[in-house]
Design an enzyme around this catalytic site. Sequence first.
Site, PDB file in Angstrom:
ATOM      1  N   TYR A   1       0.841  -1.215   0.000  1.00  0.00           N
ATOM      2  CA  TYR A   1       0.000   0.000   0.000  1.00  0.00           C
ATOM      3  C   TYR A   1       0.875   1.264   0.000  1.00  0.00           C
ATOM      4  O   TYR A   1       0.635   2.209  -0.753  1.00  0.00           O
ATOM      5  CB  TYR A   1      -0.893  -0.061   1.240  1.00  0.00           C
ATOM      6  CG  TYR A   1      -1.914   1.040   1.359  1.00  0.00           C
ATOM      7  CD1 TYR A   1      -3.103   0.993   0.634  1.00  0.00           C
ATOM      8  CD2 TYR A   1      -1.717   2.112   2.225  1.00  0.00           C
ATOM      9  CE1 TYR A   1      -4.067   1.996   0.767  1.00  0.00           C
ATOM     10  CE2 TYR A   1      -2.661   3.107   2.367  1.00  0.00           C
ATOM     11  CZ  TYR A   1      -3.842   3.050   1.640  1.00  0.00           C
ATOM     12  OH  TYR A   1      -4.785   4.039   1.772  1.00  0.00           O
TER      13      TYR A   1
ATOM     14  N   LYS B   1       1.058   4.104  -2.834  1.00  0.00           N
ATOM     15  CA  LYS B   1       0.659   5.488  -2.529  1.00  0.00           C
ATOM     16  C   LYS B   1       1.819   6.469  -2.729  1.00  0.00           C
ATOM     17  O   LYS B   1       1.602   7.624  -3.126  1.00  0.00           O
ATOM     18  CB  LYS B   1       0.107   5.578  -1.102  1.00  0.00           C
ATOM     19  CG  LYS B   1      -1.234   4.847  -0.917  1.00  0.00           C
ATOM     20  CD  LYS B   1      -2.317   5.410  -1.811  1.00  0.00           C
ATOM     21  CE  LYS B   1      -3.686   4.839  -1.513  1.00  0.00           C
ATOM     22  NZ  LYS B   1      -4.730   5.364  -2.404  1.00  0.00           N
TER      23      LYS B   1
HETATM   24  P1  NAD Z   1     -13.315   2.195   0.976  1.00  0.00           P
HETATM   25  O1  NAD Z   1     -12.794   0.800   1.015  1.00  0.00           O
HETATM   26  O2  NAD Z   1     -14.454   2.576   1.837  1.00  0.00           O
HETATM   27  O3  NAD Z   1     -13.668   2.602  -0.535  1.00  0.00           O
HETATM   28  C1  NAD Z   1     -12.840   2.248  -1.615  1.00  0.00           C
HETATM   29  C2  NAD Z   1     -13.688   2.207  -2.855  1.00  0.00           C
HETATM   30  O4  NAD Z   1     -12.866   1.804  -3.963  1.00  0.00           O
HETATM   31  C3  NAD Z   1     -14.821   1.175  -2.748  1.00  0.00           C
HETATM   32  O5  NAD Z   1     -16.017   1.744  -3.236  1.00  0.00           O
HETATM   33  C4  NAD Z   1     -14.351   0.045  -3.663  1.00  0.00           C
HETATM   34  O6  NAD Z   1     -15.428  -0.686  -4.247  1.00  0.00           O
HETATM   35  C5  NAD Z   1     -13.578   0.833  -4.722  1.00  0.00           C
HETATM   36  N1  NAD Z   1     -12.654  -0.025  -5.465  1.00  0.00           N
HETATM   37  C6  NAD Z   1     -11.783  -0.922  -4.975  1.00  0.00           C
HETATM   38  N2  NAD Z   1     -11.143  -1.536  -5.985  1.00  0.00           N
HETATM   39  C7  NAD Z   1     -11.621  -1.003  -7.134  1.00  0.00           C
HETATM   40  C8  NAD Z   1     -11.362  -1.232  -8.510  1.00  0.00           C
HETATM   41  N3  NAD Z   1     -10.461  -2.138  -8.914  1.00  0.00           N
HETATM   42  N4  NAD Z   1     -12.041  -0.510  -9.436  1.00  0.00           N
HETATM   43  C9  NAD Z   1     -12.962   0.420  -9.053  1.00  0.00           C
HETATM   44  N5  NAD Z   1     -13.256   0.664  -7.765  1.00  0.00           N
HETATM   45  C10 NAD Z   1     -12.593  -0.034  -6.814  1.00  0.00           C
HETATM   46  O7  NAD Z   1     -12.045   3.114   1.260  1.00  0.00           O
HETATM   47  P2  NAD Z   1     -11.924   4.670   1.626  1.00  0.00           P
HETATM   48  O8  NAD Z   1     -11.429   4.740   3.013  1.00  0.00           O
HETATM   49  O9  NAD Z   1     -13.112   5.431   1.220  1.00  0.00           O
HETATM   50  O10 NAD Z   1     -10.672   5.031   0.679  1.00  0.00           O
HETATM   51  C11 NAD Z   1     -10.783   5.800  -0.504  1.00  0.00           C
HETATM   52  C12 NAD Z   1      -9.373   6.181  -0.944  1.00  0.00           C
HETATM   53  O11 NAD Z   1      -8.738   6.952   0.090  1.00  0.00           O
HETATM   54  C13 NAD Z   1      -8.466   4.987  -1.205  1.00  0.00           C
HETATM   55  O12 NAD Z   1      -7.614   5.252  -2.288  1.00  0.00           O
HETATM   56  C14 NAD Z   1      -7.655   4.903   0.082  1.00  0.00           C
HETATM   57  O13 NAD Z   1      -6.434   4.248  -0.117  1.00  0.00           O
HETATM   58  C15 NAD Z   1      -7.495   6.363   0.412  1.00  0.00           C
HETATM   59  N6  NAD Z   1      -7.178   6.645   1.815  1.00  0.00           N
HETATM   60  C16 NAD Z   1      -8.059   6.325   2.804  1.00  0.00           C
HETATM   61  C17 NAD Z   1      -7.713   6.620   4.126  1.00  0.00           C
HETATM   62  C18 NAD Z   1      -8.631   6.337   5.274  1.00  0.00           C
HETATM   63  O14 NAD Z   1      -8.217   6.580   6.419  1.00  0.00           O
HETATM   64  N7  NAD Z   1      -9.831   5.848   5.064  1.00  0.00           N
HETATM   65  C19 NAD Z   1      -6.480   7.208   4.414  1.00  0.00           C
HETATM   66  C20 NAD Z   1      -5.620   7.502   3.373  1.00  0.00           C
HETATM   67  C21 NAD Z   1      -5.976   7.229   2.065  1.00  0.00           C
END
Ligand code: NAD
Length: 247
Positions: free
Chosen positions: A155, A159
């Site tokens: 990851y 990133k």
């Molecule tokens: P989440 O798991 O709730 O949502 C992720 C979404 O991506 C889901 O709707 C999933 O279906 C979709 N997805 C996964 N694989 C896919 C693919 N191959 N094609 C299309 N869609 C796909 O996660 P989140 O927390 O909402 O995260 C959203 C983004 O923010 C991600 O990139 C994550 O890495 C990043 N992020 C999240 C956090 C956090 O604390 N939640 C922190 C830093 C970065």
Amino acid sequence: MTLQNKTAVVTGASRGIGQAIALELAKQGAKVVVNYSGSEARAQQVVEQIQAAGGEAIAVQANVADAESVAQLMNKALETFGSIDILVNNAGITRDNLLMRMKEDEWDDVMNTNLKGVFLCTKAVTRQMMKQRSGRIINISSIVGVSGNAGQANYVAAKAGVIGLTKTTAKELASRNILVNAIAPGFITTDMTDELSEELKQAMLAQIPLAKLGQPEDIAKTVVFFASDAANYITGQTLHVDGGMVM
Ligand code: NAD
């Protein structure tokens, strides 16, 4: 409304941060393509929420890690709304494991979705944005892509790669008025972070100067900023939206 007459494609927008981004962009007047890979029902709910508030949106199934699927997503966006002005590369997954135990497929799955997916979606909108002579691409990275994190080699590498890709894309596309920026969220409450143990959540909280977890709306509002005229002279940047966690 700052984004009237703009079309935005948001990947992974059926829940979490992507859902909040789709809703916030629509609130600012953008027509939104809600991409999903999993539950159609949840993506449709996001579309209905936008429509109920008087906005325009469609849900489109596509796997961001697959070039053919990405081409169909962007074609559908163009057919429906006639332009792609904003791309938000939000879709992401985790497959956490210690380096010594990490399996090759855990590495590949995360790299394919979180890094290759950003490359494929960016490439797929570039020709259209060049024709339009304008565009905004906003990549959702993570604070761990800056600081590193034990148990997340796949990851973190993906990133960190997104931050490098953001800078390179920004340089390549600047002359066509396509601005590319990244957001590095800290600890945001979503389904992704709900999976973590209470102990780990408390340990994260202790590292956040603002002493609270972030909300998906905190990221969504930053996306609107990067998509708006307020960010006309900003490209290639990574903004930490993390309550001061990594300075
Ligand atoms: P989440 O798991 O709730 O949502 C992720 C979404 O991506 C889901 O709707 C999933 O279906 C979709 N997805 C996964 N694989 C896919 C693919 N191959 N094609 C299309 N869609 C796909 O996660 P989140 O927390 O909402 O995260 C959203 C983004 O923010 C991600 O990139 C994550 O890495 C990043 N992020 C999240 C956090 C956090 O604390 N939640 C922190 C830093 C970065």
